[in-house]
Enzyme design. Structure first.
Site, PDB file in Angstrom:
ATOM      1  CG  MET A   1      -1.880  -1.224   1.161  1.00 18.11           C
ATOM      2  SD  MET A   1      -3.420  -0.972   2.037  1.00 18.11           S
ATOM      3  CE  MET A   1      -2.833  -0.754   3.692  1.00 18.11           C
TER       4      MET A   1
ATOM      5  CG  HIS B   1       8.968   0.076   5.655  1.00 17.76           C
ATOM      6  ND1 HIS B   1       9.248  -1.271   5.756  1.00 17.76           N
ATOM      7  CD2 HIS B   1       7.634   0.204   5.864  1.00 17.76           C
ATOM      8  CE1 HIS B   1       8.143  -1.926   6.043  1.00 17.76           C
ATOM      9  NE2 HIS B   1       7.133  -1.059   6.106  1.00 17.76           N
TER      10      HIS B   1
ATOM     11  CG  HIS C   1       7.283  -2.324   1.814  1.00 19.24           C
ATOM     12  ND1 HIS C   1       7.186  -1.177   2.559  1.00 19.24           N
ATOM     13  CD2 HIS C   1       6.059  -2.909   1.862  1.00 19.24           C
ATOM     14  CE1 HIS C   1       5.951  -1.063   3.028  1.00 19.24           C
ATOM     15  NE2 HIS C   1       5.257  -2.095   2.632  1.00 19.24           N
TER      16      HIS C   1
ATOM     17  CB  SER D   1       4.820  -0.517  10.459  1.00 17.96           C
ATOM     18  OG  SER D   1       3.548  -0.018  10.130  1.00 17.96           O
TER      19      SER D   1
HETATM   20  O1  PAF Z   1       0.008  -5.693   3.789  1.00 17.76           O
HETATM   21  C1  PAF Z   1      -0.401  -4.802   3.014  1.00 17.76           C
HETATM   22  O2  PAF Z   1       0.271  -3.829   2.720  1.00 17.76           O
HETATM   23  C2  PAF Z   1      -1.807  -4.931   2.438  1.00 17.76           C
HETATM   24  O3  PAF Z   1      -2.671  -5.535   3.353  1.00 17.76           O
HETATM   25  C3  PAF Z   1      -1.836  -5.653   1.089  1.00 17.76           C
HETATM   26  C4  PAF Z   1      -1.405  -7.095   1.207  1.00 17.76           C
HETATM   27  C5  PAF Z   1      -0.964  -4.928   0.092  1.00 17.76           C
HETATM   28  C6  PAF Z   1      -3.271  -5.665   0.541  1.00 17.76           C
HETATM   29  O4  PAF Z   1      -3.755  -4.372   0.357  1.00 17.76           O
END
Ligand code: PAF
Length: 281
Positions: A30, A34, A37, A187
């Site tokens: 989303m 950071h 990811h 996060s």
């Molecule tokens: O973990 C997330 O960022 C969200 O829940 C996801 C998996 C991209 C779904 O919108």
């Protein structure tokens, strides 16, 4: 790295990769990216010919409109981070109508009961929203492998159930939690914490580590009491702490001999909801 802002151009890209029999690794996000990811893309890079990212703030998984409104949106920065990582071949940034062509409805799923535990009861409808967007993204991306962080451990289990239920040929990989130096789980929401709040939030992981020391030494109820006392004494808002069996995610009140256990915690710091978990061993 190629950037796609609509479904048609992205579908053409995916089709051309499939035509060349390239394997695709995918990690949806989303945004507000950071290092956690980026670690998903590191793993994806090792296993696949092509690595695909997506950025889409999914409205149907937010049960609190204020949380949706406040969710950080930093697309230009995100694109730069992905580009700089040199790990990603394509990023898909769909429009709402690319994901929800028939209106923004959630599908309803039966994930065998795990959707009702923990975050499921704290955030009604959340996992239906996650299932809806991830199912649609899986159809559009058509990946061989998909990567999800263990910070959202319940989400990871939900995605495994989704793939199993729909009989999709996608291998789901859980990726270890990435932490700040002080132990705070990375996060996108951490961006909304002040420096002082970031420091005080270190207590979350410190406490989880203490729980691991108490594992099979003292009883589950006693562990829960101690955790509550720790947060009370620091005047921090502990939303919940529990220990669950890893497969069913059902809360336990004693440690059986052969099962695996994980501790789960949610703490509200200011108006930021922080979640974390730790496998107990
Ligand atoms: O973990 C997330 O960022 C969200 O829940 C996801 C998996 C991209 C779904 O919108």
């Amino acid at each position: 790295m190629q950037v796609f802002y609509d479904k048609n151009s992205f579908s053409n890209y995916i089709q051309s990769q499939k035509d060349q029999q390239k394997t695709i690794g995918f990690a949806p996000t989303m945004g507000a990216l950071h290092a956690g990811h980026i670690s998903l893309y590191e793993e994806a890079r090792r296993d696949n010919d092509i690595v695909v990212s997506s950025i889409f703030v999914n409205p149907t998984q937010f049960n609190n409109p204020e949380d949706l409104e406040k969710y950080p949106r930093t697309v230009e920065d995100d694109i730069k981070k992905l580009e700089d990582s040199k790990l990603v071949d394509a990023v898909y940034i769909p429009r709402v109508e690319d994901i929800y062509p028939n209106g923004m409805d959630r599908k309803h799923y039966d994930f065998g009961g795990i959707e009702n535990e923990m975050e499921g009861s704290a955030r009604p409808g959340h996992f239906d929203g996650v299932g809806t967007v991830v199912e649609e993204l899986f159809v559009q991306v058509n990946p061989d492998n998909a990567y999800f962080g263990e910070k959202d451990f319940q989400q990871l289990k939900i995605i495994e159930k989704l793939v199993e239920g729909l009989d999709l040929k996608i291998k789901i990989h859980g990726v270890k939690i990435h932490r700040e130096k002080n132990g705070l789980a990375m996060s996108s929401r951490n961006m909304r914490l002040s420096e002082i709040e970031k420091e005080t939030s270190a207590l979350i992981f410190q406490t989880l580590k203490r729980v691991n020391e108490w594992f099979r030494v003292i009883s589950v109820p006693e562990i829960k009491t101690r955790v509550e006392e720790i947060f009370d004494s620091e005047n921090m808002d502990l939303e919940y702490f529990l220990i669950a069996e890893e497969g069913t995610l059902k809360e336990v009140d004693f440690f059986s001999a052969d099962d695996d256990f994980r501790a789960f915690i949610v703490v509200n710091v200011g108006n930021v909801r922080l979640i974390d978990n730790l496998h107990l061993d």
